[in-house]
Design an enzyme around this catalytic site. Structure first.
Site, PDB file in Angstrom:
ATOM      1  N   HIS A 205       0.814  -1.223   0.000  1.00 16.60           N
ATOM      2  CA  HIS A 205       0.000   0.000   0.000  1.00 16.60           C
ATOM      3  C   HIS A 205       0.849   1.276   0.000  1.00 16.60           C
ATOM      4  O   HIS A 205       1.628   1.493   0.929  1.00 16.60           O
ATOM      5  CB  HIS A 205      -0.897   0.039   1.234  1.00 16.60           C
ATOM      6  CG  HIS A 205      -1.740  -1.190   1.406  1.00 16.60           C
ATOM      7  ND1 HIS A 205      -2.848  -1.444   0.640  1.00 16.60           N
ATOM      8  CD2 HIS A 205      -1.620  -2.247   2.241  1.00 16.60           C
ATOM      9  CE1 HIS A 205      -3.390  -2.588   1.007  1.00 16.60           C
ATOM     10  NE2 HIS A 205      -2.664  -3.100   1.974  1.00 16.60           N
ATOM     11  N   SER A 228       1.741  -0.163  -5.504  1.00 10.79           N
ATOM     12  CA  SER A 228       0.787  -0.474  -4.442  1.00 10.79           C
ATOM     13  C   SER A 228       0.312  -1.914  -4.595  1.00 10.79           C
ATOM     14  O   SER A 228       0.371  -2.485  -5.683  1.00 10.79           O
ATOM     15  CB  SER A 228      -0.405   0.475  -4.490  1.00 10.79           C
ATOM     16  OG  SER A 228      -1.262   0.164  -3.395  1.00 10.79           O
ATOM     17  N   SER A 233      -5.861   1.673  -2.391  1.00 12.20           N
ATOM     18  CA  SER A 233      -5.277   2.119  -1.126  1.00 12.20           C
ATOM     19  C   SER A 233      -4.232   3.223  -1.258  1.00 12.20           C
ATOM     20  O   SER A 233      -3.786   3.764  -0.248  1.00 12.20           O
ATOM     21  CB  SER A 233      -4.672   0.926  -0.389  1.00 12.20           C
ATOM     22  OG  SER A 233      -3.617   0.375  -1.143  1.00 12.20           O
ATOM     23  N   ASP A 291       3.286  -7.499  -0.038  1.00  6.04           N
ATOM     24  CA  ASP A 291       2.122  -7.477   0.848  1.00  6.04           C
ATOM     25  C   ASP A 291       0.978  -8.131   0.079  1.00  6.04           C
ATOM     26  O   ASP A 291       0.392  -7.511  -0.805  1.00  6.04           O
ATOM     27  CB  ASP A 291       1.781  -6.024   1.217  1.00  6.04           C
ATOM     28  CG  ASP A 291       0.591  -5.932   2.168  1.00  6.04           C
ATOM     29  OD1 ASP A 291      -0.226  -6.865   2.210  1.00  6.04           O
ATOM     30  OD2 ASP A 291       0.469  -4.914   2.866  1.00  6.04           O
ATOM     31  N   GLU A 353       4.366  -9.310   4.171  1.00  2.00           N
ATOM     32  CA  GLU A 353       3.696  -8.529   5.216  1.00  2.00           C
ATOM     33  C   GLU A 353       2.447  -9.207   5.791  1.00  2.00           C
ATOM     34  O   GLU A 353       2.181  -9.093   6.976  1.00  2.00           O
ATOM     35  CB  GLU A 353       3.314  -7.164   4.595  1.00  2.00           C
ATOM     36  CG  GLU A 353       2.539  -6.209   5.461  1.00  2.00           C
ATOM     37  CD  GLU A 353       3.411  -5.422   6.435  1.00  2.00           C
ATOM     38  OE1 GLU A 353       4.638  -5.619   6.432  1.00  2.00           O
ATOM     39  OE2 GLU A 353       2.852  -4.641   7.218  1.00  2.00           O
ATOM     40  N   ASN A 378       4.640 -11.305   8.898  1.00  2.00           N
ATOM     41  CA  ASN A 378       3.303 -11.252   9.494  1.00  2.00           C
ATOM     42  C   ASN A 378       3.270 -11.852  10.899  1.00  2.00           C
ATOM     43  O   ASN A 378       2.531 -11.391  11.756  1.00  2.00           O
ATOM     44  CB  ASN A 378       2.333 -12.004   8.589  1.00  2.00           C
ATOM     45  CG  ASN A 378       0.907 -11.903   9.067  1.00  2.00           C
ATOM     46  OD1 ASN A 378       0.367 -10.815   9.181  1.00  2.00           O
ATOM     47  ND2 ASN A 378       0.300 -13.036   9.384  1.00  2.00           N
ATOM     48  N   LYS A 383       4.609  -7.416  14.947  1.00  2.00           N
ATOM     49  CA  LYS A 383       3.778  -7.063  13.781  1.00  2.00           C
ATOM     50  C   LYS A 383       2.332  -7.396  14.099  1.00  2.00           C
ATOM     51  O   LYS A 383       1.446  -6.553  14.038  1.00  2.00           O
ATOM     52  CB  LYS A 383       4.252  -7.817  12.534  1.00  2.00           C
ATOM     53  CG  LYS A 383       3.707  -7.284  11.221  1.00  2.00           C
ATOM     54  CD  LYS A 383       2.320  -7.763  10.906  1.00  2.00           C
ATOM     55  CE  LYS A 383       1.814  -7.185   9.607  1.00  2.00           C
ATOM     56  NZ  LYS A 383       0.471  -7.663   9.270  1.00  2.00           N
ATOM     57  N   ASP A 387      -0.798  -4.903  14.496  1.00  2.00           N
ATOM     58  CA  ASP A 387      -1.747  -4.882  13.390  1.00  2.00           C
ATOM     59  C   ASP A 387      -3.147  -5.264  13.885  1.00  2.00           C
ATOM     60  O   ASP A 387      -4.143  -4.603  13.570  1.00  2.00           O
ATOM     61  CB  ASP A 387      -1.257  -5.871  12.320  1.00  2.00           C
ATOM     62  CG  ASP A 387      -2.080  -5.814  11.057  1.00  2.00           C
ATOM     63  OD1 ASP A 387      -2.808  -4.827  10.863  1.00  2.00           O
ATOM     64  OD2 ASP A 387      -2.002  -6.759  10.257  1.00  2.00           O
ATOM     65  N   ASN A 388      -3.220  -6.330  14.664  1.00  2.00           N
ATOM     66  CA  ASN A 388      -4.541  -6.840  15.054  1.00  2.00           C
ATOM     67  C   ASN A 388      -5.142  -6.054  16.212  1.00  2.00           C
ATOM     68  O   ASN A 388      -6.280  -5.604  16.132  1.00  2.00           O
ATOM     69  CB  ASN A 388      -4.451  -8.316  15.455  1.00  2.00           C
ATOM     70  CG  ASN A 388      -3.927  -9.185  14.323  1.00  2.00           C
ATOM     71  OD1 ASN A 388      -3.924  -8.778  13.158  1.00  2.00           O
ATOM     72  ND2 ASN A 388      -3.458 -10.362  14.647  1.00  2.00           N
ATOM     73  N   CYS A 392      -6.380  -1.898  15.508  1.00  2.00           N
ATOM     74  CA  CYS A 392      -7.848  -1.867  15.432  1.00  2.00           C
ATOM     75  C   CYS A 392      -8.439  -1.107  16.611  1.00  2.00           C
ATOM     76  O   CYS A 392      -9.491  -0.475  16.495  1.00  2.00           O
ATOM     77  CB  CYS A 392      -8.398  -3.291  15.339  1.00  2.00           C
ATOM     78  SG  CYS A 392      -7.970  -4.048  13.750  1.00  2.00           S
ATOM     79  N   HIS A 498     -12.106  -9.956   8.381  1.00  2.00           N
ATOM     80  CA  HIS A 498     -11.573 -10.269   7.071  1.00  2.00           C
ATOM     81  C   HIS A 498     -12.595 -10.031   5.961  1.00  2.00           C
ATOM     82  O   HIS A 498     -13.769 -10.280   6.148  1.00  2.00           O
ATOM     83  CB  HIS A 498     -11.186 -11.739   7.081  1.00  2.00           C
ATOM     84  CG  HIS A 498     -10.168 -12.093   6.064  1.00  2.00           C
ATOM     85  ND1 HIS A 498      -9.183 -11.228   5.663  1.00  2.00           N
ATOM     86  CD2 HIS A 498      -9.968 -13.226   5.381  1.00  2.00           C
ATOM     87  CE1 HIS A 498      -8.432 -11.822   4.779  1.00  2.00           C
ATOM     88  NE2 HIS A 498      -8.887 -13.038   4.584  1.00  2.00           N
ATOM     89  N   HIS A 557      -4.404   2.057  10.209  1.00  2.00           N
ATOM     90  CA  HIS A 557      -3.608   2.108  11.428  1.00  2.00           C
ATOM     91  C   HIS A 557      -2.832   3.416  11.546  1.00  2.00           C
ATOM     92  O   HIS A 557      -2.420   4.002  10.541  1.00  2.00           O
ATOM     93  CB  HIS A 557      -2.620   0.953  11.449  1.00  2.00           C
ATOM     94  CG  HIS A 557      -3.272  -0.398  11.474  1.00  2.00           C
ATOM     95  ND1 HIS A 557      -4.519  -0.609  12.002  1.00  2.00           N
ATOM     96  CD2 HIS A 557      -2.848  -1.611  11.037  1.00  2.00           C
ATOM     97  CE1 HIS A 557      -4.831  -1.878  11.898  1.00  2.00           C
ATOM     98  NE2 HIS A 557      -3.845  -2.519  11.300  1.00  2.00           N
ATOM     99  N   SER A 565       5.347  -2.804  12.242  1.00  2.00           N
ATOM    100  CA  SER A 565       5.353  -3.712  11.076  1.00  2.00           C
ATOM    101  C   SER A 565       6.566  -3.459  10.206  1.00  2.00           C
ATOM    102  O   SER A 565       7.277  -4.378   9.807  1.00  2.00           O
ATOM    103  CB  SER A 565       4.145  -3.457  10.167  1.00  2.00           C
ATOM    104  OG  SER A 565       2.966  -3.766  10.800  1.00  2.00           O
ATOM    105  N   GLN A 569       9.902  -5.394   8.642  1.00  2.00           N
ATOM    106  CA  GLN A 569      10.203  -5.508   7.202  1.00  2.00           C
ATOM    107  C   GLN A 569      11.663  -5.122   6.933  1.00  2.00           C
ATOM    108  O   GLN A 569      12.373  -5.815   6.204  1.00  2.00           O
ATOM    109  CB  GLN A 569       9.295  -4.583   6.382  1.00  2.00           C
ATOM    110  CG  GLN A 569       7.918  -5.140   6.083  1.00  2.00           C
ATOM    111  CD  GLN A 569       7.934  -6.240   5.024  1.00  2.00           C
ATOM    112  OE1 GLN A 569       8.973  -6.619   4.498  1.00  2.00           O
ATOM    113  NE2 GLN A 569       6.762  -6.759   4.712  1.00  2.00           N
TER     114      GLN A 569
END
Ligand code: NAD
Ligand code: 9W4
Length: 636
Positions: A205, A228, A233, A291, A353, A378, A383, A387-388, A392, A498, A557, A565, A569
């Site tokens: 992205h 991307s 995105s 990604d 990712e 991931n 990460k 991310d989760n 969120c 998801h 995020h 993240s 990487q």
């Protein structure tokens, strides 16, 4: 060789490919010619028959969509691999771990499906000076040529509008402060230039946060090209700023070659991916930041079809996107029949990712067709937790507020699923003063919720009193149309889990007499017809058409989350580009000590002061003073 060609039906080229991919083994005669044992000849014959029976190619062995839709084919292939199926080598002590099993998730695109090109008309005002047709034909003499021309200008890129660069740069500068991990890596490795002379392609992205990642890679010496990984995105101002670079101007862009704009068609998307892989001197990348796995997929398919000498036509049941990928490859192979084969040979690895991309990589590795090492970013703790959970926790209420501005305090919020995403969502809703109830199918998570003081209910129970419904399960069919019809007037319904099938949007559209009214983009009121219970009718508000509301109604995020993240990487890229010989053609996760390093890089910014273990304490709990501090199986 000729005899094997006749006995098996495989061309000499494909035989070489199959051997390279470790699908069969061949001995060598004293003169260096391949010799196949009768068993290998039989295996080759069986593989040919199997693929012909299903009308698929070698790449399909790893193309998870096909494998999922044809379980019998998957079973027959497993059977074919039989005893020679490549098993993971035991982990090299303390350096990395391999995952034993594939993640059990469905592989889909980050923000649901990509819209068919007919739905999306690109309105991008593009700036591009790339004569891609002729570039395909350029010689592949690799001089490590930089992307800039002799005047220092970037001359091949395609973004929406370079005049947005100044705005993009302002946001990038603010983001840098909130991405301490990346800035610390610049400080630590900037002088050593570990990426000097290395060409890195990114398919991820093209956002403000990604801009900070890109400029970290260049600060460490890399020659970067970017695309991307999603047609929607791209933040056009970020893309423009990266092309212009911190020292360039729109008239004299001096940054990085980016091929990305918001609202690409599928054809444009795959063209961009193809372009990003094509350095001006005709060479390809040394490594990939991926990604979702699209750059990796294109290369793997390219190698296969170059070996086969032709690109097949898409079948009737194939997706539109699969057809576009095949057309992209057809054009490439027509211009240069060995481009991807040569490219793959120089690639030392990919760092991936997301779950989707990682899933694809394990499929390639399982089939023995993975062409280079892969690092699964991931599943680094720093990460996934960010991310989760923390991501969120931040962006759920951001999306709810931007979409509706409804007061969350005092409302009843129903959160479906109490995994990491669910836990983050619950925390933020409670923080706003909502009364939260959750639904779960897993007794452990349900008990966790109860221990956290939450009422665990079924969705049906909560329909009559819930004000806000959020799905976070990664599962399908969580809220049905009929259930939506039983919700309170102006209940808000959104998904942060998801894909786009947690909420039955198609079913909602089929409810007799239902009316969809756009309040504003990504916010829709669905009006149900009057009935006995609601003589005046009633409506619900659905966010982002049932797709990820934190991306559709907000900007995903915050930078700090992406710093975690992207630090993984960057460290993963350092691993594959500088310790190349440590990795074979398999999928690896970063060692815990590097996960801990990423966390460490973020401590100062949050004012955290770490306690140092004494030598005696370290011995007592059986760890090194410098880490890793937990066993591999530890769950945080
Ligand atoms: P998880 O597996 O930890 O949590 C999902 C939970 O949902 C599990 O506890 C599971 O038992 C529960 N569940 C499954 N089916 C259910 C059902 N029918 N009813 C109620 N509960 C059910 O996964 P996670 O890490 O929390 O991620 C969830 C989803 O969110 C994934 O699809 C992931 O890709 C996505 N995700 C989205 C974002 C974002 O920015 N929007 C970020 C990270 C992850
Ligand atoms: N973004 C996105 C944004 C808008 C959008 C069809 C029209 C994911 C992760 C990160 O997917 C992302 N609009 C869409 S799809 C879509 C997708 N549509 C659908 O109708 C509108 C996305 C990672 N990330 C952050 O979260 C923050 N910075 C990052 O780099 C970004 C974007």
């Amino acid at each position: 060789m000729q005899q094997t060609v006749e006995e098996t039906g495989w061309s000499p080229r494909m035989l070489r490919y199959l051997e390279q991919a470790n699908l069969v083994t061949a001995g060598r005669s004293p003169g260096g010619h391949r010799i196949y044992s009768p068993r290998q000849v039989e295996r080759l014959r069986q593989l040919k028959l199997l693929l012909e029976e299903y009308g698929v190619g070698i790449t399909d062995l790893a193309f998870e969509r096909r494998m999922r839709t044809e379980p019998e084919l998957a079973r027959r292939i497993d059977e074919w691999f039989g005893a020679i199926h490549r098993v993971s080598e035991p982990p090299t002590a303390g350096i990395f771990r391999r995952l034993a099993a594939d993640p059990n998730d469905s592989a889909t695109l980050p923000y649901g499906t990509r819209s068919p090109s007919t739905e999306v008309q690109s309105e991008a005002r593009t700036h591009a000076c790339s004569d891609h047709e002729s570039e395909h034909q350029m010689s592949s003499s690799s001089t490590g040529s930089p992307t800039v021309d002799s005047a220092g200008s970037v001359h091949d890129f395609k973004v929406a509008d370079l005049s947005l660069a100044a705005f993009g740069r302002k946001e990038i500068t603010l983001a840098e402060h909130e991405m301490p991990g990346l800035m610390a890596l610049r400080a630590e490795y900037g002088k050593a230039q570990p990426f000097k002379g290395k060409k890195i392609v990114g398919s991820l992205h093209m956002t403000v946060q990604t801009a900070v990642l890109i400029e970290t890679l260049t600060a460490l010496g890399a020659d970067v090209r970017w695309v991307s990984c999603n047609i929607f995105s791209t933040q056009d101002h970020a893309a423009a700023a990266v092309v212009v670079g911190p020292n360039g101007t729109p008239e004299n862009p001096q940054g990085v070659s980016v091929f990305a704009w918001k609202g690409e068609t599928l054809e444009e998307y795959w063209w961009c991916t193809d372009q990003a892989l094509n350095w001006p001197d005709g060479s390809g990348p040394d490594s990939i930041v991926d990604d979702g796995g699209d750059a990796t997929l294109l290369i793997h398919m390219g190698v296969e079809y170059e070996a086969a000498g032709a690109v097949p036509s898409a079948g009737e049941d194939d997706s539109e996107e699969y057809g576009v990928i095949l057309s992209t490859l057809r054009a490439s192979i027509a211009a240069n029949p060995s481009r991807f084969t040569t490219m793959a040979q120089s690639i030392v690895g990919v760092t991936e990712e997301t779950t989707t991309g990682v899933h694809r990589l394990y499929e390639f590795a399982k089939a023995g067709t993975l062409l280079f090492p892969a690092i699964n970013v991931n599943d680094s703790v720093t990460k996934s937790k960010f991310d989760n959970k923390y991501g969120c926790r931040h962006s759920l209420i951001d999306g709810l507020n931007r979409a509706t501005d409804v007061m969350i305090a005092g409302k009843v919020a129903v959160v479906c699923g109490y995994g990491d995403v669910g836990k983050g969502c619950v925390e933020s809703l409670r923080g706003q003063g909502a009364r939260v109830v959750v639904t779960e199918i897993d007794p452990i998570c349900a008990l966790q919720a109860a221990m956290d003081g939450l009422q665990v209910v079924t969705l049906d129970d909560a329909l009559g009193y819930g004000d806000i419904f959020v799905t976070t399960t990664g599962n399908k069919d969580i809220i049905s149309a009929e259930q939506m019809s039983r919700m309170k007037h102006q209940a808000i319904v959104g998904n942060i889990g998801h894909f786009d099938n947690e909420i039955d949007m198609a079913g909602l559209a089929r409810v007799p007499g239902v009316e969809k009214v756009e309040v504003k983009p990504q916010v829709h009121e669905w009006r149900f017809p009057a009935n006995a219970e609601n003589p005046n009718g009633h409506s619900i508000i659905v966010l982002s058409e049932g797709r990820l509301l934190n991306l559709g109604n907000a900007t995903g995020h915050p930078s700090f989350v992406m710093s975690a993240s992207f630090s993984n990487q960057t460290i993963a890229q350092i691993e594959i580009l500088t310790r190349t010989d440590q990795y074979g053609n398999d999928v690896y996760t970063l060692p815990k000590i590097l996960d801990e390093k990423v966390a460490r890089l973020h401590l100062d910014a949050v004012g955290a002061k770490l306690t140092t273990l004494t030598k005696q304490q370290a011995e007592y709990i059986g760890v090194d003073v410098h880490g890793p501090y937990k066993p591999e199986h530890y769950r945080y």
